[in-house]
Design a protein around this motif. Structure first.
Motif, PDB file in Angstrom:
ATOM      1  N   PRO A  67     -31.336  40.504  36.119  1.00 55.41           N
ATOM      2  CA  PRO A  67     -32.731  40.450  36.449  1.00 55.41           C
ATOM      3  C   PRO A  67     -33.827  40.244  35.360  1.00 55.41           C
ATOM      4  CG  PRO A  67     -31.079  42.605  37.034  1.00 55.41           C
ATOM      5  CD  PRO A  67     -30.677  41.602  36.780  1.00 55.41           C
TER       6      PRO A  67
ATOM      7  N   ASP B  16     -41.004  37.381  42.457  1.00 50.29           N
ATOM      8  CA  ASP B  16     -39.951  38.694  41.975  1.00 50.29           C
ATOM      9  C   ASP B  16     -39.268  38.049  43.706  1.00 50.29           C
ATOM     10  OD1 ASP B  16     -41.618  39.253  40.222  1.00 50.29           O
ATOM     11  OD2 ASP B  16     -42.262  40.672  41.316  1.00 50.29           O
TER      12      ASP B  16
ATOM     13  N   ARG C  80     -35.220  37.593  42.974  1.00 49.18           N
ATOM     14  CA  ARG C  80     -34.160  39.105  43.631  1.00 49.18           C
ATOM     15  C   ARG C  80     -33.386  37.974  44.733  1.00 49.18           C
ATOM     16  NH1 ARG C  80     -35.046  40.696  48.745  1.00 49.18           N
ATOM     17  NH2 ARG C  80     -37.279  40.355  48.772  1.00 49.18           N
TER      18      ARG C  80
END
Lengths: 266, 260
Positions: free
Chosen positions: A234, A182, A186
């Motif tokens: 995302p 993650d 990001r």
């Protein structure tokens, strides 16, 4: 996403000499074009030469035949425009988190930045991986996942054109791995880096990548299939669990690895 | 069962009692062998005036020990100055290793005292000779451990250096030395220990001044109590040298800075 070729692997062979005049052909005729800002995974069974490809792009190993071009320039040796995140993080244990990143920044960008700019720059990348609280800790004092985050911060801090990751999360437990994946997605959204990830984890490949490069088994390994992952970013891992495209990609890779190029000796 | 603190004091004292008993028995059996009480009272005589100087051959114990220590540190310092760079070189370069290794392997097992006559012939002076002998004593462990330290630098750290394009100079100071320093200090600690052993024998041969000469001189003077005092003082100083060296080594060892 720009469509011009950024990194070009052109008919590359890698041959390792063995004793007594014998040789081991690890890679045969590998051909691949990678676009700017793309995240690409290279997946395959162990011994398929996927780490070898990464080492060739990094310049840590020499090409036996063919060429690799980054923005039309030949890759002949290692350089900071191709930063590597090593599997075992490779932080220098006698330096703190801050100093590990500072050392890289000073070497690569030191001539263009003032002392305070270097400080801000280092802190920016420490913050990016949420390690402000650990900046003065030594690698021996932090967890494996945190070490790997420092490794990523160090690699990104020198503002590479390509980020090369050699099974970056392979040594971590699955919860930590998910957390780092993650983080990586990001950060890549923020920085727009081109990322090449070596992995043997099917879910990791699908979750992270725009394209998954599937390698046949060695010796003479080469690219078997290339899979486009058409998932918007995302990406949220929870939402993907039942996503059709996600499941299709996952199935395609599993089909490739365990049916077409099954390997039963491991 | 926890080992009581009192035992740490009591057990050595108990053994001391046994040793003094055996010693007294030996002194009883060998006429002229100094008894524990004779040595104890002589110790105060020797230590009461450690700095007197009645010219060559008759000086206080502190001057004798000081001279020995000065030679040891002199030879030791030169050995570090030569040994560390040579060790770095043969650790980093396969060619240098191949060139140096046979000679290091052949010269290492030679007793440093074998060099003494040759050094005496060349330098024609005992002080320089003793320093040279200590240099020869100290250099092998320093070279070997430095090279070992360099070769223990992990391939991963070197890859970091390659990606960052560190110059050879930067590579040595930022990657290789931090890893090698604990090894270098291990070599230095070994060297200093052996040097302190060798200086006694070297000074017995060269004469002049120094703790080795002093012990031999007291043998000629039939002053056997002083020989035992010499043994004890050499032991105490050797222990202090080793402890201090160990502390310095730990200070420079990144693995021992209260973590990992």
């Amino acid at each position: 996403m720009s469509l011009k070729t950024f990194l070009k692997i052109d008919h590359v062979d890698k041959v390792f000499p063995l004793g007594g005049g014998k040789e081991y052909v690890a890679l045969r005729d590998v051909e691949l074009e990678i676009r700017e800002n793309e995240i690409v995974s290279i997946i395959g069974h162990s011994g398929c030469g996927k780490s070898t490809i990464l080492n060739l792009i990094a310049g840590l190993d020499t090409i036996s035949k063919g060429t690799i071009l980054l923005e039309n320039k030949h890759i002949l040796s290692p350089g900071p425009e191709r930063a590597v995140v090593f599997q075992n993080h490779s932080l220098l244990p006698w330096l703190t988190v801050y100093q590990n990143i500072e050392m890289a920044v000073k070497k690569v960008l030191g001539s263009t930045l003032s002392a305070s700019e270097i400080r801000d720059h280092v802190m920016k990348y420490i913050s990016m991986v949420n390690l402000d609280h650990a900046k003065d800790k030594y690698p021996g004092e932090i967890s494996g996942g945190m070490k790997q985050r420092v490794g990523i911060a160090r690699a990104l801090s020198i503002q590479p054109k390509v980020l090369l990751m050699d099974e970056p999360f392979g040594a971590l437990d699955s919860l930590t791995r998910a957390n780092l994946q993650d983080h990586l997605m990001r950060i890549q959204m923020q920085t727009g880096n081109t990322v090449i990830i070596i992995t043997h984890d099917v879910d990791e490949a699908v979750l992270l990548s725009d394209r998954v490069i599937m390698m046949t088994n060695g010796p003479e390994a080469t690219i078997g299939e290339i899979l486009d992952v058409n998932l918007p970013r995302p990406r949220k891992r929870l939402e993907l669990q039942h996503n059709e495209e996600y499941l299709r990609c996952r199935e395609a890779i599993i089909e490739f690895l365990y049916s077409k190029f099954a390997k039963d000796d491991e | 069962m926890p080992f009581k603190a009192i035992n740490i004091l009591l057990l050595p004292l108990l053994l001391l009692g046994v040793m003094v008993g055996v010693w007294s028995y030996i002194a009883l059996k060998i006429p002229g062998f100094p008894t524990p009480s004779e040595v104890w009272s002589e110790l105060f005589v020797v230590l009461s005036d450690p700095l007197y100087n009645n010219g060559a051959g008759d000086q206080g114990i502190a001057l004798q020990l000081g001279n020995s220590l000065a030679r040891v540190f002199g030879g030791f310092a030169i050995a570090i100055a030569v040994g560390v760079p040579v060790g770095l070189l043969i650790g980093m370069s396969k060619s240098a290793y191949t060139a140096f290794n046979p000679y290091i392997q052949i010269l290492k097992p030679v007793s440093p005292l074998a060099w003494l006559p040759l050094a005496l012939f060349v330098f024609k002076e005992v002080n320089t000779t003793a320093i040279f002998v200590i240099f020869i004593t100290s250099i092998w462990p320093i070279i070997i451990n430095t090279a070992l330290g360099v070769r223990s630098v992990s391939e991963d750290y070197l890859n970091v250096a390659r990606v960052l394009q560190l110059t050879p100079f930067e590579k040595v100071f930022q990657i290789i030395l931090p890893v090698a320093v604990p090894f270098i200090f291990t070599g230095m600690r070994l060297s200093l220990g052996i040097a302190w052993l060798v200086i006694v024998a070297a000074e017995m041969l060269t004469g002049g001044v120094g703790i080795g000469f002093w012990i031999w001189d007291e043998y000629n003077n039939l002053n056997y109590a002083h020989i035992i005092i010499g043994i004890i003082l050499i032991g105490v100083i050797g222990y202090i040298l080793d402890t201090v060296m160990g502390l310095i080594a730990d200070f420079f060892d990144y693995r021992k800075r209260g973590r990992v």
